[in-house]
Design an enzyme around this catalytic site. Structure first.
Site, PDB file in Angstrom:
ATOM      1  N   ARG A   1      -2.378 -13.288 -10.383  1.00  8.99           N
ATOM      2  CA  ARG A   1      -2.794 -12.181 -11.258  1.00  8.99           C
ATOM      3  C   ARG A   1      -1.756 -11.068 -11.377  1.00  8.99           C
ATOM      4  NH1 ARG A   1      -7.103 -14.778  -9.928  1.00  8.99           N
ATOM      5  NH2 ARG A   1      -5.999 -14.893  -7.972  1.00  8.99           N
ATOM      6  N   THR A   2      -1.239 -10.617 -10.249  1.00 12.57           N
ATOM      7  CA  THR A   2      -0.353  -9.452 -10.313  1.00 12.57           C
ATOM      8  C   THR A   2       0.898  -9.777 -11.131  1.00 12.57           C
ATOM      9  OG1 THR A   2      -1.201  -8.719  -8.191  1.00 12.57           O
ATOM     10  CG2 THR A   2       0.841  -7.702  -8.940  1.00 12.57           C
TER      11      THR A   2
ATOM     12  N   LYS B   1      20.083 -17.538   0.518  1.00 11.10           N
ATOM     13  CA  LYS B   1      21.437 -17.593   1.091  1.00 11.10           C
ATOM     14  C   LYS B   1      21.668 -16.469   2.081  1.00 11.10           C
ATOM     15  CE  LYS B   1      23.299 -19.118  -3.374  1.00 11.10           C
ATOM     16  NZ  LYS B   1      24.099 -18.642  -4.518  1.00 11.10           N
TER      17      LYS B   1
ATOM     18  N   ARG C   1       7.118  -7.570  -5.238  1.00 18.05           N
ATOM     19  CA  ARG C   1       6.140  -7.972  -4.215  1.00 18.05           C
ATOM     20  C   ARG C   1       6.902  -8.611  -3.076  1.00 18.05           C
ATOM     21  NH1 ARG C   1       0.473 -11.112  -4.661  1.00 18.05           N
ATOM     22  NH2 ARG C   1      -0.068  -9.017  -5.358  1.00 18.05           N
TER      23      ARG C   1
ATOM     24  N   HIS D   1      -1.149  -1.724  -2.186  1.00 12.84           N
ATOM     25  CA  HIS D   1      -1.115  -2.449  -3.458  1.00 12.84           C
ATOM     26  C   HIS D   1      -1.619  -1.502  -4.558  1.00 12.84           C
ATOM     27  CE1 HIS D   1      -1.248  -5.581  -6.330  1.00 12.84           C
ATOM     28  NE2 HIS D   1      -1.912  -6.509  -5.677  1.00 12.84           N
TER      29      HIS D   1
HETATM   30  C1  NCD Z   1      -4.599  -9.383  -3.630  1.00 10.53           C
HETATM   31  C2  NCD Z   1      -3.280  -9.225  -2.905  1.00 10.53           C
HETATM   32  O1  NCD Z   1      -2.300  -9.895  -3.229  1.00 10.53           O
HETATM   33  O2  NCD Z   1      -3.258  -8.383  -2.027  1.00 10.53           O
HETATM   34  N1  NCD Z   1      -4.492 -10.150  -4.797  1.00 10.53           N
HETATM   35  C3  NCD Z   1      -4.178  -9.510  -5.957  1.00 10.53           C
HETATM   36  O3  NCD Z   1      -3.126  -8.943  -6.107  1.00 10.53           O
HETATM   37  N2  NCD Z   1      -5.133  -9.463  -6.906  1.00 10.53           N
HETATM   38  C4  NCD Z   1      -5.725  -9.796  -2.802  1.00 10.53           C
HETATM   39  C5  NCD Z   1      -5.576 -10.974  -1.882  1.00 10.53           C
HETATM   40  O4  NCD Z   1      -4.573 -11.688  -1.904  1.00 10.53           O
HETATM   41  O5  NCD Z   1      -6.515 -11.208  -1.126  1.00 10.53           O
END
Ligand code: NCD
Length: 309
Positions: free
Chosen positions: A55-56, A84, A105, A133
């Site tokens: 999703r992100t 590397k 991320r 997040h």
């Molecule tokens: C979350 C995350 O990556 O922290 N997912 C997301 O970004 N919607 C939640 C999760 O992984 O549990």
């Protein structure tokens, strides 16, 4: 301070007014999602994903494309030069010249902060380990404002892995800045919120209780925010197996909860919400995931100084 050029490591760097400005822009965009196709023409977003994401990453990419911009990046760090041995700092220095905004991320807590020290373009934290997040919280705030027409005076129950769940950390510390919000934190003893967050909440005199029972926790809630037990952050598989099914929300458990309550979840779900709950009027997790696109469109347009200039 204007939002143009700012980085987003955490929502703490933003005032409540600035956060509402982003949320309100997202709400406006969501009524005409295809109507902003020229806003970021000529801009490039770098998406550096060192950790799994559906999703992100894809809602950020979708957001940038809907705004007429372009995307470069990787979804799997093993195809990048980190394989590397290149440091994050060096990768950021280079990406800085390849794009106008960077979405990062990374499995290490603090990585977005570090990246921010090496880039001149805005860095957006798309999840740093078990820490924070912020853009999930923006998505969650858009969802709350759509549902309740406010993000204050809400009773929110958060359930599951409150220790490692970064969505919970950002959500809690952000929502506690609005008046009248109170929280019920439902988790196994071992997965209670981290100390840094508890002391922040205590310092701010926030109304919160910590309990282990799900049904008691949702008796008077406006929102139930379910979360996944974060397998990848556990030190041992054995510990994870003991806790993985700690909470399972099913239709039976939902029966006695308030009829106006909504059920949210950042997704992915593993076992914690039964598929039957999807048909209950209270489930909102798929709408919540959909809100990720306008939320990120608003953020990109504002940080690039292209919203209502
Ligand atoms: C979350 C995350 O990556 O922290 N997912 C997301 O970004 N919607 C939640 C999760 O992984 O549990």
């Amino acid at each position: 301070m204007e939002l143009k050029g700012r980085k987003m490591v955490s929502l703490n760097e933003f005032t409540t007014n600035e956060i509402e400005e982003i949320v309100d822009a997202a709400l406006e965009i969501s009524t005409d999602i295809t109507g902003y196709g020229k806003l970021l023409q000529g801009y490039i977003m770098g998406a550096l994903f060192y950790e799994a994401s559906t999703r992100t990453r894809l809602s950020f990419e979708s957001a940038m494309l809907r705004l007429g911009g372009k995307v470069v990046g990787f979804a799997d760090a093993s195809t990048s030069s980190s394989k590397k041995g290149e440091s994050l700092a060096d990768t950021i220095r280079v990406m800085d010249d390849y794009c106008d905004i960077i979405v990062l991320r990374h499995p290490k807590e603090g990585s977005a902060k570090l990246a921010g020290q090496f880039s001149t373009v805005p860095i957006i934290n798309a999840g740093d380990g078990g820490h924070k997040h912020p853009t999930q919280t923006l998505t969650d705030l858009v969802t709350l404002k759509k549902e309740f027409a406010r993000i204050s005076n809400l009773k929110i129950a958060l359930c599951g892995d409150l220790r490692f769940g970064r969505t919970v950390h950002s959500m809690l510390e952000t929502l506690s800045r609005w008046k009248g919000n109170s929280f019920v934190l439902i988790s196994p003893e071992k997965l209670r919120i981290p100390e840094w967050l508890r002391s922040n909440l205590e310092e701010m005199d926030i109304d919160f209780t910590e309990i282990t029972d799900l049904e008691t926790g949702i008796e008077r809630a406006d929102v139930l925010y379910m979360t996944r037990i974060q397998k990848e952050r556990f030190f041992s598989e054995k510990e994870y197996l003991k806790l993985k099914n700690a909470y399972i929300l099913d239709v039976k458990r939902l029966k006695n909860s308030p009829s106006e309550m909504i059920v949210m979840h950042p997704l992915p779900r593993v076992n914690e919400i039964d598929y039957d709950v999807d048909n209950d009027d209270r489930s909102r997790y798929f709408q919540q995931a959909a809100n990720g696109v306008p939320a990120r469109m608003a953020l990109l347009a504002l940080l690039l100084g292209r919203w209502r200039q």
